[in-house]
Design an enzyme around this catalytic site. Structure first.
Site, PDB file in Angstrom:
ATOM      1  N   ASP A 186     -13.531   4.798  10.302  1.00 48.89           N
ATOM      2  CA  ASP A 186     -13.878   4.689   8.886  1.00 48.89           C
ATOM      3  C   ASP A 186     -14.376   3.257   8.654  1.00 48.89           C
ATOM      4  OD1 ASP A 186     -14.232   5.860   6.433  1.00 48.89           O
ATOM      5  OD2 ASP A 186     -12.132   5.761   5.821  1.00 48.89           O
ATOM      6  N   LYS A 231       0.845  -1.198   0.000  1.00 52.75           N
ATOM      7  CA  LYS A 231       0.000   0.000   0.000  1.00 52.75           C
ATOM      8  C   LYS A 231       0.877   1.243   0.000  1.00 52.75           C
ATOM      9  CE  LYS A 231      -3.666   2.299   2.704  1.00 52.75           C
ATOM     10  NZ  LYS A 231      -4.704   2.126   3.742  1.00 52.75           N
TER      11      LYS A 231
END
Ligand code: ADP
Ligand code: MG
Length: 379
Positions: A229, A123
């Protein structure tokens, strides 16, 4: 969205990396690093820093800009990516680079390969990925910001995510297994045969999955943490309907001033999604009062190299930054202006030939080797 042409990596010499690293170091206290400073930091044995810089510009790893006060060089996204990839490759964490699997709102995700041929996820955090228009609207927010801050915040985000993944994985939470981290880049277990919940049309038992997710939110909070989130994009579902949670840069402690609001929002996200997608509603859902602190992962994380001060800086950036999602108007000016580094070199014949190979390799879902140990200087 640009592709990362890692083949160029193979052609970069030790000197190229030395100069690239010097630009990175210069950016700690210069928005644009003067050529003389780059040369001084790099201290190449036989000189020739200018020539190397020209080469780096050609490959779009650095750009030369005219600033208000002085002219100089700065790293592009790609330049920063290469530095991280090079480091991870030389640590033998990753040896091959595969295709892109995800574009999150603040990252690019790729499949990579390690020495044993195991597939992993990589990532690349991209915290400065805000369009120009929003930036203009938020002058205030940007007043103290320099062009180098995306480097800094993206690095903090990766460091935080790695630290949280380690403690959560260690406590048996369903998260990817962390592998390594360098600069803005995190390497972790690749979740195979999983789909983001947002793509899942049907599950065997929605009530069961709902309960599991609610229990996870509560278990996290009992350990001192709120995801902030927790939604259908950050929950991956296996073929056996088991959830794995990802994406932690915005996590907060349950002692945060707005903890209750964020906790309630995570719960509401799941409830609304289940109603919308599975037509499933339950009267039962946890509240902030149900939290029973039994552990202090929030404190443990700061012991692992990611300090409270770093965290509050990062949270200020993430929780107050203008979001890309608000941005439906087609003001195309601009992602490119901010995001110049995503283009790959096309002007050298070697590079474009290799680009073809790279694209072909991508189609076959194979991996491009990251390092060619024989390249030490350009001929
Ligand atoms: P962002 O912070 O940009 O939202 P995420 O960490 O949520 O980034 O990742 C974006 C997407 O990439 C996810 O929705 C998922 O599809 C994919 N992804 C992320 N991590 C993994 C992983 N370890 N294994 C498989 N897919 C992943
Ligand atoms: Mg996400």
């Amino acid at each position: 969205m640009g592709k990362l042409n890692v083949v160029v990596l193979k052609f970069l010499t030790h000197e190229d990396f030395r100069v690239l690293t010097s630009v990175e170091m210069g950016m700690r206290n210069h928005e644009l690093v003067p050529a003389a400073l780059v040369a001084a930091i790099a201290a190449l044995k036989h000189g020739g820093c200018h020539k190397v810089l020209r080469e780096l510009i050609k490959h779009k790893l650095v750009v030369y800009e005219r600033g208000k006060h002085a002219d100089g060089f700065r790293l592009t996204n790609t330049g920063y990516d290469y530095l991280a990839l090079k480091t991870l490759a030389s640590r033998e964490i990753i040896t091959g680079f595969g295709s892109q699997i995800g574009v999150g709102k603040e990252s690019d995700i790729y499949v990579v390969q390690n020495q044993e041929g195991r597939r992993l996820a990589l990532k690349l955090h991209r915290l400065g990925r805000t369009s120009f228009r929003k930036i203009k609207e938020k002058r205030d927010y940007l007043k103290h910001r320099t062009s180098a801050s995306w480097l800094y915040y993206s690095r903090l985000a990766a460091l935080k995510e790695f630290a949280f993944m380690k403690v959560l994985y260690g406590r048996g939470f369903p998260v990817p297994k962390p592998v390594d981290c360098n600069r803005h880049c995190l390497v972790m277990q690749l979740l195979e045969n999983c789909y983001p919940l947002c793509q899942v049309r049907e599950v065997a038992d929605p009530g069961d999955l709902y309960d599991k997710l609610m229990s996870l939110i509560v278990k996290l909070a009992d350990h001192g943490l709120i995801h902030c989130d927790f939604n259908e994009f950050n929950i991956l579902i296996s073929d056996k309907d088991e959830p794995t949670i990802i994406d932690f840069p915005q996590m907060i402690s349950i002692s945060h001033a707005n903890a209750e609001m964020y906790f309630d929002r995570d719960i509401a996200c799941i409830r609304e999604f289940f109603k919308r997608r599975f037509d499933y509603e339950s009267e039962e859902f946890p509240t902030f009062a149900d939290i029973n602190r039994e552990d202090n992962l929030d404190h443990e994380v700061s012991a692992s190299g990611f300090s409270k001060e770093m965290d509050s800086e990062l949270l200020r950036e993430i929780l107050t930054a203008p979001s890309q999602f608000d941005e439906e108007d087609n003001d195309t000016a601009t992602d490119e202006e901010v995001d110049d580094g995503e283009q790959v070199a096309q002007d050298s014949s070697d590079a474009s030939e290799d680009e073809e190979k790279f694209l072909a390799a991508e189609k076959e879902n194979s991996f491009t080797p990251l390092c060619d140990p024989d390249v030490t200087s350009r001929v």
